[in-house]
Write a protein that holds these residues in place. Sequence first.
Motif, mmCIF file in Angstrom:
data_model
loop_
_atom_site.group_PDB
_atom_site.id
_atom_site.type_symbol
_atom_site.label_atom_id
_atom_site.label_comp_id
_atom_site.label_asym_id
_atom_site.label_seq_id
_atom_site.Cartn_x
_atom_site.Cartn_y
_atom_site.Cartn_z
ATOM 1 N N GLY A 96 3.983 3.291 -4.221
ATOM 2 C CA GLY A 96 3.091 3.656 -5.313
ATOM 3 C C GLY A 96 3.671 4.838 -6.051
ATOM 4 N N LEU A 97 2.780 5.639 -6.605
ATOM 5 C CA LEU A 97 3.239 6.818 -7.340
ATOM 6 C C LEU A 97 4.071 7.730 -6.457
ATOM 7 C CD1 LEU A 97 -0.014 7.656 -9.306
ATOM 8 C CD2 LEU A 97 2.133 6.793 -10.220
ATOM 9 N N GLY A 98 3.805 7.676 -5.153
ATOM 10 C CA GLY A 98 4.572 8.499 -4.219
ATOM 11 C C GLY A 98 6.058 8.239 -4.346
ATOM 12 N N ASN A 99 6.411 6.983 -4.497
ATOM 13 C CA ASN A 99 7.828 6.635 -4.572
ATOM 14 C C ASN A 99 8.414 6.904 -5.944
ATOM 15 O OD1 ASN A 99 6.157 4.840 -2.823
ATOM 16 N ND2 ASN A 99 8.177 4.329 -2.047
ATOM 17 N N SER B 152 0.834 -1.202 0.000
ATOM 18 C CA SER B 152 0.000 0.000 0.000
ATOM 19 C C SER B 152 0.870 1.253 0.000
ATOM 20 C CB SER B 152 -0.924 -0.027 1.217
ATOM 21 O OG SER B 152 -1.161 1.265 1.676
ATOM 22 N N ALA B 153 2.019 1.160 0.669
ATOM 23 C CA ALA B 153 2.874 2.348 0.768
ATOM 24 C C ALA B 153 3.592 2.651 -0.546
ATOM 25 C CB ALA B 153 3.903 2.164 1.884
ATOM 26 N N MET C 279 -3.204 9.332 7.984
ATOM 27 C CA MET C 279 -4.501 9.272 7.317
ATOM 28 C C MET C 279 -5.235 8.001 7.738
ATOM 29 S SD MET C 279 -3.316 8.353 3.493
ATOM 30 C CE MET C 279 -1.896 9.368 3.420
ATOM 31 N N TYR D 284 3.069 11.106 2.947
ATOM 32 C CA TYR D 284 2.429 10.600 1.742
ATOM 33 C C TYR D 284 2.936 9.219 1.395
ATOM 34 C CZ TYR D 284 0.752 10.863 -3.091
ATOM 35 O OH TYR D 284 0.118 10.648 -4.274
ATOM 36 N N SER D 285 4.265 9.103 1.355
ATOM 37 C CA SER D 285 4.861 7.872 0.872
ATOM 38 C C SER D 285 4.601 6.715 1.826
ATOM 39 C CB SER D 285 6.356 8.081 0.689
ATOM 40 O OG SER D 285 6.921 6.936 0.120
ATOM 41 N N SER E 265 -6.415 0.506 -2.704
ATOM 42 C CA SER E 265 -6.543 0.521 -1.239
ATOM 43 C C SER E 265 -6.982 1.883 -0.722
ATOM 44 C CB SER E 265 -5.297 -0.017 -0.530
ATOM 45 O OG SER E 265 -4.189 0.739 -0.820
ATOM 46 N N LEU E 266 -6.677 2.948 -1.467
ATOM 47 C CA LEU E 266 -7.231 4.255 -1.087
ATOM 48 C C LEU E 266 -8.757 4.222 -1.154
ATOM 49 C CD1 LEU E 266 -4.881 6.776 -2.931
ATOM 50 C CD2 LEU E 266 -5.537 6.954 -0.537
ATOM 51 N N TYR F 139 -4.716 11.421 -7.416
ATOM 52 C CA TYR F 139 -3.871 10.233 -7.618
ATOM 53 C C TYR F 139 -4.292 9.535 -8.924
ATOM 54 C CZ TYR F 139 -0.924 6.423 -5.760
ATOM 55 O OH TYR F 139 0.071 5.514 -5.544
ATOM 56 N N SER G 216 2.107 6.449 3.755
ATOM 57 C CA SER G 216 0.672 6.418 4.044
ATOM 58 C C SER G 216 0.397 6.687 5.519
ATOM 59 C CB SER G 216 0.056 5.065 3.657
ATOM 60 O OG SER G 216 0.423 4.687 2.378
ATOM 61 N N ILE H 174 -4.456 4.941 7.653
ATOM 62 C CA ILE H 174 -4.207 3.679 6.954
ATOM 63 C C ILE H 174 -3.471 2.683 7.852
ATOM 64 C CG2 ILE H 174 -2.743 2.653 5.168
ATOM 65 C CD1 ILE H 174 -5.141 3.615 3.966
ATOM 66 N N SER I 134 -2.239 0.948 -5.068
ATOM 67 C CA SER I 134 -2.434 2.034 -4.103
ATOM 68 C C SER I 134 -3.810 2.683 -4.248
ATOM 69 C CB SER I 134 -1.342 3.094 -4.254
ATOM 70 O OG SER I 134 -0.111 2.576 -3.820
HETATM 71 N N1 TRP Z 1 1.743 5.806 -0.160
HETATM 72 C C1 TRP Z 1 1.200 5.766 -1.476
HETATM 73 C C2 TRP Z 1 2.276 6.087 -2.496
HETATM 74 O O1 TRP Z 1 3.430 6.233 -2.176
HETATM 75 C C3 TRP Z 1 0.085 6.733 -1.662
HETATM 76 C C4 TRP Z 1 -0.898 6.676 -0.604
HETATM 77 C C5 TRP Z 1 -1.139 7.643 0.258
HETATM 78 C C6 TRP Z 1 -1.748 5.602 -0.306
HETATM 79 N N2 TRP Z 1 -2.123 7.231 1.106
HETATM 80 C C7 TRP Z 1 -2.494 5.988 0.784
HETATM 81 C C8 TRP Z 1 -1.930 4.358 -0.842
HETATM 82 C C9 TRP Z 1 -3.410 5.158 1.345
HETATM 83 C C10 TRP Z 1 -2.854 3.500 -0.273
HETATM 84 C C11 TRP Z 1 -3.590 3.906 0.818
HETATM 85 O O2 TRP Z 1 1.990 6.201 -3.642
#
Ligand code: TRP
Length: 454
Positions: free
Chosen positions: A25-28, A22-23, A228, A222-223, A323-324, A103, A225, A230, A320
Amino acid sequence: MNDKKRSSFTGKIGFVLAAAGSAVGLGNIWRFPYLAAKYGGGIFLLVYILLAVTFGFSLMVTEIAVGRKTGVSAIEAFGRLDKRFTFVGYLASVVPIIILPYYSVIGGWVVKYLVGFAAGQGSAMADDAFFGQYLSSAAEPVIWFLLFIGVTAAVVMLGVEKGIEKVSKIMMPILIVLILVIAVYTIVSMDGALDGVVYYIKPDLSHFSVMTVVAAMGQLFYSMSLAMGIMVTFGSYMKKDISIEGSTHQIEIFDTGIAFLAGLMIIPAVFAFSGGDASALGKGPGLMFVTLPKVFDTMPGGTLIGAAFFIMVLFAALTSSISLMETIVSIFCDKLNMKRIPACLIVFGISVALGLLSCFGYSILSDVTVFGMQFLDFFDFFSNSILMPVVAFATCILVGCVLTPGAVIGEAEENGKHFRQKKLYSVMIRYIAPVFIVLILLSSILDFFGVVKI
Ligand code: TRP
């Protein structure tokens, strides 16, 4: 993670992989490199890593422990620990609602590039003006965005995310290998790329600014997660005999490692193509879409590699986004007593509306800005630099002052586990983290309203 009855992960590896999935994703792959390029290269990397091992570590341990202790997701968990903190759960739940739409807009860009490479138009995409022209067309980005969010919604609605996760377990290692190959290729084959490596790795204090820290902190949330809810949810599925500290370290190494590699793939390439021109590094969100196609264009077999690359990124993004969306849908189901399908449809509707704003922000609404930002940048900034710090601050106060760190340490030491960094943890969560977050929040708010330009 979303079954009605609280299922749990079978073991540590299962937990770590699910949380890392989940962590990552596009963030990385998309966000980290452009921030690192923009906010000082090596100094950004250093600040980021320092924050990750102190701050990110403490927050992640806290969230997982809160989840495991209460056994419920964030929207309930905070209120259960202390009634006065119920609002934190609600605030944390707003964050994914803001993130998912934009996203998915970026997910749509990825689809566009994948289709382009697959259709053999790699060279056209390598053109400097291509990305800008694409964004400013009113219809096309909307179509790819709708496709991306549509697939996400379909998966969530049909409940087949387990299948997708299995596929992504295979795709992730391939993605890492591809990133490595591309990074090594650019560095050895392009003049000037080595200077880019130096810029990326060697901290240069003269590039430091308060915004380096603000951006690094936002990226950390963000990266990983964080802030929020999660990780609270993930924690609620974690068995008592798994080490919270050990899992947190592994998730962090995974997440930061992939971000680091993505930077290594993109930043030296930008350097090489711009002939060391620093302004090329400030390109922002478009960095991955402007530079990488050029790298692929010069590679033998680049069309294929480009297509392979974007398909991997698409998978990372889809896991990602799924799961969001799943997170938001389960909040709607639990809190508003809704059935799954109507909840999915409503979340889909909200996401389309907000996502369209982000799309049009580059085309027909490009004259409209929110506090001087385009919609997409605004959503990104508002969630990462404002809402998430507020949630993180409240979490620190709850744990540091109301419950005392002992509550989290106790949870982390269940089943005879030893929490090695508990001293660091207590000091961080009680004193350093809250003060730091307030400073960061103040500076980003001042920056936001344009009071000071940091
Ligand atoms: N961490 C994810 C990324 O790096 C983005 C993200 C933020 C996310 N909050 C989340 C993904 C909650 C899943 C659930 O791209």
